[in-house]
Design a protein around this motif. Structure first.
Motif, PDB file in Angstrom:
ATOM      1  N   ALA A  49       0.721  -0.994  -0.051  1.00 18.93           N
ATOM      2  CA  ALA A  49       0.140   0.118  -0.112  1.00 18.93           C
ATOM      3  C   ALA A  49       0.977   1.245   0.187  1.00 18.93           C
ATOM      4  N   ALA A  50       0.336   2.362  -0.444  1.00 12.50           N
ATOM      5  CA  ALA A  50       0.995   3.533  -0.510  1.00 12.50           C
ATOM      6  C   ALA A  50       0.188   4.681  -0.597  1.00 12.50           C
ATOM      7  N   LEU A  51       0.485   5.790   0.006  1.00 11.97           N
ATOM      8  CA  LEU A  51      -0.248   7.055   0.227  1.00 11.97           C
ATOM      9  C   LEU A  51       0.467   8.278  -0.101  1.00 11.97           C
ATOM     10  N   ALA A  61      -1.864  -3.106  -3.475  1.00 16.83           N
ATOM     11  CA  ALA A  61      -1.638  -4.440  -4.253  1.00 16.83           C
ATOM     12  C   ALA A  61      -2.913  -5.001  -4.330  1.00 16.83           C
ATOM     13  N   ASP A  62      -2.858  -5.872  -5.438  1.00 13.71           N
ATOM     14  CA  ASP A  62      -4.089  -6.752  -5.709  1.00 13.71           C
ATOM     15  C   ASP A  62      -4.562  -7.809  -4.318  1.00 13.71           C
ATOM     16  N   SER A  63      -3.392  -8.059  -3.901  1.00  9.64           N
ATOM     17  CA  SER A  63      -3.396  -9.135  -2.856  1.00  9.64           C
ATOM     18  C   SER A  63      -4.152  -8.561  -1.495  1.00  9.64           C
ATOM     19  N   LYS A  65      -6.296  -5.565  -1.358  1.00 11.52           N
ATOM     20  CA  LYS A  65      -7.400  -4.738  -1.711  1.00 11.52           C
ATOM     21  C   LYS A  65      -8.514  -5.327  -1.133  1.00 11.52           C
ATOM     22  N   GLY A  66      -9.174  -4.403  -0.634  1.00  7.23           N
ATOM     23  CA  GLY A  66     -10.627  -4.530   0.073  1.00  7.23           C
ATOM     24  C   GLY A  66     -10.369  -5.255   1.654  1.00  7.23           C
ATOM     25  N   ARG A  67      -8.902  -5.396   2.084  1.00  3.40           N
ATOM     26  CA  ARG A  67      -8.834  -6.067   3.310  1.00  3.40           C
ATOM     27  C   ARG A  67      -7.949  -4.880   4.047  1.00  3.40           C
ATOM     28  N   PHE A  68      -6.862  -4.364   3.476  1.00  3.57           N
ATOM     29  CA  PHE A  68      -5.981  -3.389   4.087  1.00  3.57           C
ATOM     30  C   PHE A  68      -6.286  -1.925   3.809  1.00  3.57           C
ATOM     31  N   THR A  69      -6.427  -1.096   4.625  1.00  2.00           N
ATOM     32  CA  THR A  69      -6.627   0.433   4.447  1.00  2.00           C
ATOM     33  C   THR A  69      -5.224   1.054   5.013  1.00  2.00           C
ATOM     34  N   ILE A  70      -4.750   2.023   4.115  1.00  2.00           N
ATOM     35  CA  ILE A  70      -3.721   2.870   4.714  1.00  2.00           C
ATOM     36  C   ILE A  70      -4.352   4.156   4.811  1.00  2.00           C
ATOM     37  N   ALA A  71      -3.500   4.848   5.973  1.00  2.00           N
ATOM     38  CA  ALA A  71      -4.201   6.147   6.351  1.00  2.00           C
ATOM     39  C   ALA A  71      -3.262   6.993   7.153  1.00  2.00           C
ATOM     40  N   GLU A  72      -3.369   8.187   7.723  1.00  2.00           N
ATOM     41  CA  GLU A  72      -2.289   8.951   8.086  1.00  2.00           C
ATOM     42  C   GLU A  72      -2.923   9.864   9.132  1.00  2.00           C
TER      43      GLU A  72
END
Length: 127
Positions: A49-51, A61-63, A65-72
């Motif tokens: 992931a990258a933001l 990453a496709d692997s 998506k829908g499960r991980f969330t990046i935030a700051e």
């Protein structure tokens, strides 16, 4: 010098959740690309992931998506990776990385686009 420190790793069962944190110190760039990478034994380091704060670009990453969330949280100068529905294949050492340029946050970005790295935190998911 810039320092990135990850925390929040641990051991969970499949289906569980973890939230990784990356605290940045002496990092004063107004815009930056913050990424999360992982590396499992015997495998290459993978960007998950990258933001980019400047333009709001987000990559997953496709692997994951829908499960991980990046935030700051800019007030705390901390970045997060919320990981839900974890799978055994998510087991790896997770690293946060940062760079003032956007390149690492573009779809074709990679680890060579990041200047600063944390020491990593281990995530283990059991079945």
């Amino acid at each position: 010098q810039v320092q990135l420190v990850e925390s929040g790793g641990g051991s969970v069962q499949a289906g569980g959740s973890l939230r990784l944190s990356c605290a940045a110190s002496r990092y004063t760039y107004s815009s930056n690309c913050m990424g999360w990478f992982r590396q499992a034994p015997g495998k290459e380091r993978e960007r998950v992931a990258a933001l980019y704060t400047g333009a709001g670009n987000i990559y997953y990453a496709d692997s994951v998506k829908g499960r991980f969330t990046i935030a700051e949280d800019n007030a705390k100068n901390t970045r997060y990776l919320q990981m839900n529905s974890l799978k055994p294949e998510d087991t790896a050492m997770y690293y946060c990385a940062a760079d003032p340029l956007i390149r690492g946050c573009l779809p074709w970005g990679g680890q060579t686009d990041f200047r600063y790295w944390g020491q990593g935190t281990q995530v283990t998911v059991s079945s």
